[in-house]
Design an enzyme around this catalytic site. Structure first.
Site, PDB file in Angstrom:
ATOM      1  CG  ASP A  98      59.872  -6.406  18.911  1.00  0.00           C
ATOM      2  OD1 ASP A  98      58.889  -5.966  19.517  1.00  0.00           O
ATOM      3  OD2 ASP A  98      59.822  -6.812  17.722  1.00  0.00           O
ATOM      4  CG  ASN A 106      49.338 -13.729  18.562  1.00  0.00           C
ATOM      5  OD1 ASN A 106      49.508 -14.738  19.238  1.00  0.00           O
ATOM      6  ND2 ASN A 106      49.652 -12.524  18.995  1.00  0.00           N
ATOM      7  CG  ASP A 115      48.912 -16.044  25.503  1.00  0.00           C
ATOM      8  OD1 ASP A 115      49.299 -14.934  25.090  1.00  0.00           O
ATOM      9  OD2 ASP A 115      47.753 -16.263  25.892  1.00  0.00           O
ATOM     10  CG  ASP A 141      55.973  -8.308  20.425  1.00  0.00           C
ATOM     11  OD1 ASP A 141      55.672  -7.172  20.841  1.00  0.00           O
ATOM     12  OD2 ASP A 141      56.376  -8.523  19.265  1.00  0.00           O
TER      13      ASP A 141
END
Length: 217
Positions: A98, A106, A115, A141
């Protein structure tokens, strides 16, 4: 993308056409140009149909952003790996990875950067693991890695190599990228995929908690 569909289509066309041409030559003593032209046309058609098959199969197995495998593929491959592990009395490790504070990446930069980070992480995993291992994008993620027949280093310390790689990734993109990792061992800790993922998930959150706790000391 693999070429299996195209290969099979062309093989069928070539085999059928050669058989027909050989039959004409042996029993009628000539090669009809109509058959030769038809063979070329069928080869083009076969290639197109095989390409469509390969594209559909690719989309059914792969995550488009990271080009890792997807959940559908995981559900297909796990029973096969489980059966192989039982047959050869070998272990199977499931790693759950993770990305820490991915939402902050973000928010601070943008989703395009998020991304990009996921794509780079996927590349790191593909370079790090063996071709016989399977890298799956499990969630936004999160990645799952199936490691059949791991060596002793993976059983004892499956996390160290990954953390070193992510330190290198952080330097490469000038951004602090860390991950939390959990793992489960089949059949020692469970026999069903759902149970193994839950075990790996608990260990992953424990790893995340330990790091956060250490930062606040």
């Amino acid at each position: 993308m693999k070429y299996r569909g195209r290969f099979i289509s062309l093989l069928v066309v070539v085999t059928s056409s050669l058989g027909l041409l050989l039959y004409n030559y042996v029993f009628h003593g000539f090669l009809d140009m109509i058959y030769v032209i038809a063979t070329v046309c069928f080869l083009a058609i076969g290639w197109g149909m095989g390409k469509q098959y390969d594209e559909v199969k690719y989309l059914s197995e792969k995550d488009l952003l990271t080009e890792s495998y997807n959940r559908r593929f995981l559900a297909t491959i796990f029973p096969k790996l489980k059966q192989l592990s039982d047959k050869k009395s070998r272990k199977l490790i499931i790693l759950l990875i993770d990305v820490d504070n991915f939402k902050s990446i973000n928010d601070q930069y943008n989703h395009s950067m998020g991304d990009f980070v996921l794509q780079r992480i996927s590349i790191v995993l593909k370079n790090l693991f063996r071709v016989t291992d399977y890298i799956v994008r499990w969630g936004g993620d999160e990645f799952l890695i199936l490691v059949p027949n791991p060596d002793e280093s993976w059983i004892n310390q499956p996390q160290d190599r990954l953390r070193l790689e992510y330190k290198s990734l952080s330097k490469m993109i000038s951004m602090d990228v860390t991950v939390s990792i959990g793992y489960a061992i089949y059949p020692d800790e469970g026999t069903e995929l759902k149970d193994l993922i839950e075990i790996a998930d608990r260990k992953m959150y424990r790893d995340k908690y330990d790091k956060n706790y250490a930062q606040h000391l």
